[in-house]
Design a protein around this motif. Structure first.
Motif: not given
Length: 61
Positions: A38-43
């Motif tokens: 999810l962090n990768l998606f957000t970034r």
């Protein structure tokens, strides 16, 4: 499948593994993996939108 879809699918898969984990330690590990996706998606999505103009309001704040 585009990158955003891939990141979200991987997060969903990790969440499903967490739901089926045999131990609490395994569950926490799978949830950490899901959060990483999810962090990768957000970034990635933020980078694709580009930098915000100076002085612009942040609707997420």
């Amino acid at each position: 499948m585009n990158r955003e879809e891939e990141y979200l699918r991987n997060a969903k898969d990790a969440q499903e593994w967490a739901d089926r984990a045999a131990t609490e330690e395994d569950r926490r590990s799978w949830l950490k993996i899901a959060q990483g996706w999810l962090n990768l998606f957000t970034r990635w999505t933020a980078e694709q939108r580009g930098p915000k103009p100076a002085g612009s309001a942040d609707p997420d704040a």
